[in-house]
Motif scaffolding. Sequence first.
Motif: not given
Length: 408
Positions: A147-153, A344-347
């Motif tokens: 949901i948060t687009h945190d692909y690493e996690i 990609m909000p974490k990029s």
Amino acid sequence: MNDIYLSIEIKKYEDALAQVELFLATPKNAEFFPIALKIKGEMLCAAGHFKQAKEFYLAVLKVQPFTWAQLGLVNSYLRLDEDESAEKLVLRLAFKPESQLAAYDLLTALQIKQNDFETALECVLMATEISPRSIRRHKAAMDLSRITHDYEIQFEAAKKIVRFAKNSIHDKPENYLNVARSGIDYAMTTDAADTERLIKQAKEYVRQLKHAFPKAEMNDQLQVISARLFYLNDEKDNALALLEKLDPENWDNDSVDSLLDKAKIFHDLGLYERSQAMLEQIENRCKSGAEQGEIFLHYIHQEKDEKTSIKRSSKELNNTAVGYYRRGDLDNALETFTQAFTLMPKSTSISLNLLQVIALKGSKLGLNDNTTKLLKNCIRNIENSNLDEEQQERYHKIRLTLDEVANN
């Protein structure tokens, strides 16, 4: 007590509640009253009697401050929409070692209820640090990170599920496939330098799957993963050729994760109607069964909305936006970088690119409410990231421009 446990096991909570009331009314059972009281509270909640549960827990706590009663009271507050009371109590419980884990679970539930998925993810990650072998919590981390687009996690949680499920009843082929899928999701949104490393890891988990489950029928799922890898390498024709070999007759038996993977590659290759149809199939499956929970269903709704409004993949969006920026087309650059940032909000690189466009537009036209909100989100992500020397220098220059805009 055996009759009570049997009723609980077969989910006859009203029967269990009646039995525990009878048990508590029998003086000779006095030494077991604390455990019976705990069960009574749990059965009141399980049977949906949350107002009675709240009153029961408050009465117990007047006599003795049992930790289980405090946790039960938090759960009752949550169910009765008394969120403020729930938050005050659960935050106190989060600092006590004996109640910390359960408190983080309840905090996660509270944040999910309030649609604060970022904070919910932080809470469930704290819980996984306390209880690292909990597959249920790692699955919750996966759903929330989607949901948060945190692909690493998401990728790390998928790997932990494989690690802790091995040699147990939870070990299954889907776990390995989900690591490969998460690795591809991550590779689609990260810098080019990391892409090759992530592709190698995805392929390694496919190899582990074949070794651990040599007889598993996973041809369709593996073809989809191969198609997504082809797409990552800009080999669209090869990806399409693999998809044409898929047998749609078997899709009714696919897991929701398998269907989701198909929806992603269909979308990336421009087969938008097929992608949306697949997401609707997943949505209907979730509504009609208990295979997935409310968090996953929320994610599917989000995916449908995003894939309806944003047609291109994250990598394509970034490349297109860079092209607009280099040609001096700041309006289209802002719109396209904003779409890329949505996915990609974490990029860090996307955040820097978007922030730079906002700063340049702001220096000419000033900032409006929409760009101010985007600006704050970009800054928060950048300042929570580990910037290399070049990125730090670039960020410093952008902030100088923004300071000039703010002073004008």
